[in-house]
Design a protein around this motif. Structure first.
Motif, PDB file in Angstrom:
ATOM      1  N   ARG A  22      39.615  35.957  44.994  1.00 18.80           N
ATOM      2  CA  ARG A  22      39.149  37.356  45.023  1.00 18.80           C
ATOM      3  C   ARG A  22      40.271  38.282  45.485  1.00 18.80           C
ATOM      4  O   ARG A  22      40.534  39.310  44.865  1.00 18.80           O
ATOM      5  N   GLU A  26      41.944  41.238  43.316  1.00 23.04           N
ATOM      6  CA  GLU A  26      41.774  42.614  43.777  1.00 23.04           C
ATOM      7  C   GLU A  26      43.136  43.294  43.961  1.00 23.04           C
ATOM      8  O   GLU A  26      43.284  44.476  43.656  1.00 23.04           O
ATOM      9  N   ALA A  31      38.182  44.849  39.763  1.00 23.24           N
ATOM     10  CA  ALA A  31      36.957  44.834  40.559  1.00 23.24           C
ATOM     11  C   ALA A  31      36.418  43.408  40.476  1.00 23.24           C
ATOM     12  O   ALA A  31      36.301  42.859  39.385  1.00 23.24           O
TER      13      ALA A  31
END
Length: 124
Positions: A22, A26, A31
């Motif tokens: 993640r 990011e 997103a």
């Protein structure tokens, strides 16, 4: 190309890989939605409408490759790109991609490969 931020759904039962992946994506400007179980993934795909699903292959109870088939069988999101994300050897990943209709694969731990492959799939 649109200026719209691209949305990625990561499905992985390993919290460390989920968080690390993640953060990497990011930082690339995507997103990111995360989901830590294969269950209810099709519901989350319907809700979040991701531009790409990054799917761990080795999850208990429902493997990522079988989950790929379930996502593909849903007419609404059958065309969403799916990348297998796994520590499996590349030969077995290539076979799974072919068998289950994924868009490709990325080996866990290959950060440069992750960035490159995600960008390639989203650019297609």
């Amino acid at each position: 190309m649109s200026d719209r931020q691209r949305n990625i759904l990561i499905v992985d039962d390993d919290p460390k890989h989920l968080q690390t992946t993640r953060e990497i994506l990011e930082l690339e400007g995507y997103a990111v939605t995360v989901h830590d179980t294969p269950f209810r993934t099709t519901e989350i795909v319907n809700k979040t409408r991701p531009d790409l699903v990054l799917l761990d292959v080795n999850m208990p109870a429902l493997s990522g490759d079988r989950l790929c088939s379930l996502i593909r069988s849903n007419g609404t999101h059958a065309g969403v790109p799916i990348l297998f994300y796994s520590s499996n050897d590349e030969e077995s990943l290539r076979a799974s991609v072919s068998r289950y209709g994924a868009s490709g694969y990325v080996c866990k731990g290959d950060i440069a490969g992750l960035r490159r492959r995600v960008a390639q799939v989203l650019a297609a």
